[in-house]
Design a protein around this motif. Structure first.
Motif, PDB file in Angstrom:
ATOM      1  N   LEU A  84     -49.696  -0.829  12.226  1.00 27.67           N
ATOM      2  CA  LEU A  84     -51.119  -0.962  12.495  1.00 27.67           C
ATOM      3  C   LEU A  84     -51.583  -2.405  12.356  1.00 27.67           C
ATOM      4  O   LEU A  84     -51.079  -3.167  11.511  1.00 27.67           O
ATOM      5  CB  LEU A  84     -51.919  -0.049  11.575  1.00 27.67           C
ATOM      6  CG  LEU A  84     -51.888   1.436  11.985  1.00 27.67           C
ATOM      7  CD1 LEU A  84     -52.316   2.317  10.836  1.00 27.67           C
ATOM      8  CD2 LEU A  84     -52.779   1.653  13.192  1.00 27.67           C
ATOM      9  N   LYS A  85     -52.543  -2.760  13.198  1.00 27.57           N
ATOM     10  CA  LYS A  85     -53.110  -4.106  13.226  1.00 27.57           C
ATOM     11  C   LYS A  85     -54.603  -4.026  12.945  1.00 27.57           C
ATOM     12  O   LYS A  85     -55.234  -2.985  13.192  1.00 27.57           O
ATOM     13  CB  LYS A  85     -52.890  -4.731  14.609  1.00 27.57           C
ATOM     14  CG  LYS A  85     -51.457  -4.722  15.089  1.00 27.57           C
ATOM     15  CD  LYS A  85     -51.371  -5.220  16.527  1.00 27.57           C
ATOM     16  CE  LYS A  85     -49.948  -5.175  17.053  1.00 27.57           C
ATOM     17  NZ  LYS A  85     -49.870  -5.621  18.466  1.00 27.57           N
ATOM     18  N   PRO A  86     -55.191  -5.116  12.472  1.00 29.90           N
ATOM     19  CA  PRO A  86     -56.644  -5.094  12.232  1.00 29.90           C
ATOM     20  C   PRO A  86     -57.436  -4.704  13.483  1.00 29.90           C
ATOM     21  O   PRO A  86     -58.476  -4.037  13.363  1.00 29.90           O
ATOM     22  CB  PRO A  86     -56.940  -6.536  11.793  1.00 29.90           C
ATOM     23  CG  PRO A  86     -55.673  -6.978  11.135  1.00 29.90           C
ATOM     24  CD  PRO A  86     -54.573  -6.348  11.945  1.00 29.90           C
ATOM     25  N   GLU A  87     -56.945  -5.058  14.646  1.00 28.52           N
ATOM     26  CA  GLU A  87     -57.662  -4.712  15.868  1.00 28.52           C
ATOM     27  C   GLU A  87     -57.582  -3.225  16.213  1.00 28.52           C
ATOM     28  O   GLU A  87     -58.225  -2.777  17.156  1.00 28.52           O
ATOM     29  CB  GLU A  87     -57.153  -5.543  17.053  1.00 28.52           C
ATOM     30  CG  GLU A  87     -55.645  -5.554  17.225  1.00 28.52           C
ATOM     31  CD  GLU A  87     -54.993  -6.781  16.582  1.00 28.52           C
ATOM     32  OE1 GLU A  87     -55.390  -7.145  15.441  1.00 28.52           O
ATOM     33  OE2 GLU A  87     -54.086  -7.349  17.220  1.00 28.52           O
ATOM     34  N   VAL A 119     -60.680   4.771  11.097  1.00 29.07           N
ATOM     35  CA  VAL A 119     -59.442   4.084  10.747  1.00 29.07           C
ATOM     36  C   VAL A 119     -59.780   2.618  10.527  1.00 29.07           C
ATOM     37  O   VAL A 119     -60.335   1.963  11.415  1.00 29.07           O
ATOM     38  CB  VAL A 119     -58.385   4.230  11.852  1.00 29.07           C
ATOM     39  CG1 VAL A 119     -57.182   3.332  11.565  1.00 29.07           C
ATOM     40  CG2 VAL A 119     -57.955   5.684  11.982  1.00 29.07           C
ATOM     41  N   THR A 120     -59.462   2.125   9.350  1.00 32.84           N
ATOM     42  CA  THR A 120     -59.713   0.720   9.015  1.00 32.84           C
ATOM     43  C   THR A 120     -58.408   0.070   8.601  1.00 32.84           C
ATOM     44  O   THR A 120     -57.734   0.554   7.692  1.00 32.84           O
ATOM     45  CB  THR A 120     -60.740   0.597   7.886  1.00 32.84           C
ATOM     46  OG1 THR A 120     -61.949   1.260   8.272  1.00 32.84           O
ATOM     47  CG2 THR A 120     -61.043  -0.863   7.592  1.00 32.84           C
ATOM     48  N   VAL A 121     -58.068  -1.011   9.277  1.00 36.59           N
ATOM     49  CA  VAL A 121     -56.831  -1.736   8.990  1.00 36.59           C
ATOM     50  C   VAL A 121     -57.214  -3.102   8.451  1.00 36.59           C
ATOM     51  O   VAL A 121     -57.848  -3.895   9.143  1.00 36.59           O
ATOM     52  CB  VAL A 121     -55.954  -1.877  10.238  1.00 36.59           C
ATOM     53  CG1 VAL A 121     -54.627  -2.551   9.877  1.00 36.59           C
ATOM     54  CG2 VAL A 121     -55.709  -0.520  10.878  1.00 36.59           C
ATOM     55  N   SER A 122     -56.818  -3.368   7.224  1.00 36.86           N
ATOM     56  CA  SER A 122     -57.145  -4.649   6.598  1.00 36.86           C
ATOM     57  C   SER A 122     -56.026  -5.649   6.829  1.00 36.86           C
ATOM     58  O   SER A 122     -54.847  -5.295   6.903  1.00 36.86           O
ATOM     59  CB  SER A 122     -57.382  -4.463   5.103  1.00 36.86           C
ATOM     60  OG  SER A 122     -56.201  -3.995   4.479  1.00 36.86           O
ATOM     61  N   SER A 123     -56.418  -6.907   6.918  1.00 38.31           N
ATOM     62  CA  SER A 123     -55.423  -7.962   7.178  1.00 38.31           C
ATOM     63  C   SER A 123     -54.837  -8.518   5.897  1.00 38.31           C
ATOM     64  O   SER A 123     -55.310  -8.224   4.813  1.00 38.31           O
ATOM     65  CB  SER A 123     -56.056  -9.092   7.984  1.00 38.31           C
ATOM     66  OG  SER A 123     -57.175  -9.596   7.297  1.00 38.31           O
TER      67      SER A 123
END
Length: 123
Positions: A84-87, A119-123
């Motif tokens: 998974l990516k932040p985008e 869905v939240t993807v943190s960097s």
């Protein structure tokens, strides 16, 4: 008919999440089950779709990272998301198209949306 999605959450970049969606009601068949997503300020877009016959369609940005699967007997669709990516951060919606139910006047074919899961993807 209701579509209930689950499995969203917060994950770090590179992690994985699995989304699930179940369609409930007196359903005879569903032609296509799909996942869409909508990020803040953007239009809703297709992530992946899977027909009852097994034809799959992925958005280019998800190819190789996401896998859609479904159980036709249970009227469920899953989305396994890896790397998974932040985008990828968005609200993810499940969609059932060509869903056939029985009505007093006969068969009804329509499409339905789930309520969305974040869905939240943190960097």
């Amino acid at each position: 008919v209701q579509l209930q999605a689950s499995g969203g959450g917060l994950v770090q970049a590179g992690g994985s999440l699995r989304l699930s969606c179940a369609a409930s009601g007196v359903i005879l068949s569903i032609h296509t089950m799909a996942w869409h997503r909508q990020a803040p300020g953007k239009q809703r877009e297709l992530v992946a779709a899977l027909t009852s016959g097994g034809r799959v369609n992925y958005a280019d940005s998800e190819k190789g990272r996401f896998t859609i699967s479904r159980d036709n007997a249970k009227n469920t669709v899953d989305l396994q998301m890896n790397s998974l990516k932040p985008e990828d951060t968005a609200v993810y919606y499940c969609h059932a198209d060509g869903l056939t139910t029985t009505q007093p006047m006969g068969l009804l074919v329509d499409d339905y949306w789930g309520q969305g899961t974040q869905v939240t993807v943190s960097s």
